[in-house]
Write an enzyme that holds these catalytic residues in place. Structure first.
Site, PDB file in Angstrom:
ATOM      1  N   PRO A   1      43.616  49.887  44.136  1.00 61.21           N
ATOM      2  CA  PRO A   1      43.630  49.056  42.937  1.00 61.21           C
ATOM      3  C   PRO A   1      45.047  48.696  42.486  1.00 61.21           C
ATOM      4  CG  PRO A   1      43.003  51.302  42.397  1.00 61.21           C
ATOM      5  CD  PRO A   1      43.083  51.215  43.886  1.00 61.21           C
TER       6      PRO A   1
ATOM      7  N   ASP B   1      42.685  23.239  36.746  1.00 63.06           N
ATOM      8  CA  ASP B   1      42.364  23.082  35.329  1.00 63.06           C
ATOM      9  C   ASP B   1      42.254  21.588  35.006  1.00 63.06           C
ATOM     10  OD1 ASP B   1      44.985  22.099  35.103  1.00 63.06           O
ATOM     11  OD2 ASP B   1      45.755  23.917  34.171  1.00 63.06           O
TER      12      ASP B   1
END
Length: 137
Positions: A58, A16
């Site tokens: 998942p 970031d």
């Protein structure tokens, strides 16, 4: 229990504006580490699908604990292990190490699934004993 390891080099795009890893990247690495964990016992995802008639595993729950940031250029090691099995689910624990220092821990609950009988969606299936055995060595 079986532990797999993989190294990740932190790239510029993983960070970031503060120059540290943007936290969702850890979850992407953990997801790849789970697939790598299956591969480490000989179950590449295409073989898992073909052998057991499933479509994947998942994630249904996840958590992260962040102890110390990592930054561009760091090489980290992710250790992955399956810590427990339910009927159709399994718990995965990831430890991201920077050198010998624990930087992040990740937890996942995943479910083995196949296509629903009506072809619309997915449904859970029991984890085969063979898979359980591979990870409990």
């Amino acid at each position: 229990m079986h532990i797999s390891r993989r190294n990740v080099l932190i790239e510029w795009g993983d960070c970031d504006p503060a120059g540290i890893v943007f936290y969702p990247r850890y979850f992407a690495w953990f997801d790849a580490s789970t697939a790598n964990h299956f591969a480490s016992v000989g179950l590449l995802k295409p073989e898992l699908i073909a052998r057991y008639g499933v479509v994947g595993f998942p994630m249904v729950d996840t958590q992260g604990k962040f102890y110390t940031p990592s930054k561009f250029g760091d090489e980290v090691t992710i250790e992955t292990t399956i810590t427990g099995f339910g009927k159709s689910s399994f718990d995965v624990h990831h430890r991201l190490l920077r050198g010998d220092k624990l930087a992040v821990e990740g937890y996942e609950k995943r479910v083995l699934v196949k296509r629903a009988d009506d072809g619309d969606g997915i449904k859970s299936v029991q984890v085969p004993e063979e898979i359980r055995t591979l990870f409990q060595r």
